[in-house]
Design an enzyme around this catalytic site. Structure first.
Site, short mmCIF file in Angstrom:
data_model
loop_
_atom_site.label_atom_id
_atom_site.label_comp_id
_atom_site.label_asym_id
_atom_site.label_seq_id
_atom_site.Cartn_x
_atom_site.Cartn_y
_atom_site.Cartn_z
N LYS A 72 -11.63 4.54 1.79
CA LYS A 72 -10.53 3.77 1.21
C LYS A 72 -11.15 2.59 0.45
O LYS A 72 -11.17 1.46 0.92
CB LYS A 72 -9.59 3.30 2.33
CG LYS A 72 -8.34 2.60 1.85
CD LYS A 72 -7.45 2.24 3.05
CE LYS A 72 -6.22 1.51 2.62
NZ LYS A 72 -5.36 1.16 3.78
N TYR A 115 -14.26 26.77 -0.04
CA TYR A 115 -14.18 25.31 -0.10
C TYR A 115 -13.15 24.82 -1.11
O TYR A 115 -12.63 23.71 -0.98
CB TYR A 115 -15.55 24.68 -0.36
CG TYR A 115 -16.36 25.30 -1.46
CD1 TYR A 115 -16.13 24.98 -2.79
CD2 TYR A 115 -17.37 26.20 -1.16
CE1 TYR A 115 -16.89 25.55 -3.80
CE2 TYR A 115 -18.13 26.77 -2.16
CZ TYR A 115 -17.88 26.45 -3.49
OH TYR A 115 -18.63 27.02 -4.48
N GLU A 135 -7.50 6.33 10.22
CA GLU A 135 -7.93 7.10 11.39
C GLU A 135 -6.98 8.27 11.62
O GLU A 135 -7.41 9.39 11.94
CB GLU A 135 -7.96 6.21 12.63
CG GLU A 135 -9.03 5.14 12.62
CD GLU A 135 -8.62 3.83 11.92
OE1 GLU A 135 -9.32 2.83 12.14
OE2 GLU A 135 -7.64 3.81 11.16
N GLU A 158 0.83 -1.21 0.00
CA GLU A 158 0.00 0.00 0.00
C GLU A 158 0.86 1.25 0.00
O GLU A 158 0.53 2.26 -0.62
CB GLU A 158 -0.92 0.02 1.23
CG GLU A 158 -1.94 -1.08 1.25
CD GLU A 158 -2.78 -1.03 2.50
OE1 GLU A 158 -3.93 -0.57 2.41
OE2 GLU A 158 -2.27 -1.43 3.57
#
Length: 138
Positions: free
Chosen positions: A115, A70, A90, A38
């Site tokens: 994810k 934004y 997290e 990953e």
């Protein structure tokens, strides 16, 4: 920025009535995950963020200077997702929330990091974490 009990007039329950700006599906390739593959090959991450802020003045003046831009928030999200490799989404969510709260005049944020290509051996649609953080400096 340290997260602790709010000194504002809002409680978490009150946010259901607050002004908010929502940005959905901000996507970038990042190198986050526990597995070495990953960290080497990368994968897409998508972020949804709801930003709680009073934009009554912006609405009355029609001036972006009185609200949160934004497009700038999207750039910050991309900068963090494409930045340093992390093991956990997290931690990625926490880093995004804290950075956005530090850089923009917001009362709170709620954000989800998706994810969708996580290395899971069963069929799934998405893996996501969601956090809520208040800005106690305001």
């Amino acid at each position: 920025m340290h997260v602790h009990e709010s000194s504002s007039d809002f409680t978490r329950r009150d946010y259901s009535r607050a002004d908010r700006i929502t940005l959905t599906g901000v996507g970038s390739v990042g190198y986050h995950g526990v597995l070495n593959t990953e960290k080497q090959t990368g994968q897409p991450f998508f972020v949804d963020i709801t930003m709680f802020t009073d934009f009554a003045q912006a609405a009355s003046t029609d001036d972006v200077a009185h609200t949160v831009n934004y497009a700038e928030v999207a750039e910050v999200i991309r900068e963090i997702v494409t930045g340093d490799s992390l093991d956990l989404i997290e931690t990625l969510a926490e880093n995004i929330a804290q950075t956005v709260l530090e850089r923009f005049p917001l009362d709170a944020v709620e954000l989800t990091v998706h994810k969708p290509n996580a290395p899971i051996e069963v069929t799934f649609a998405d893996v996501a974490v969601t956090i809520f953080r208040e800005n106690h400096a305001r």
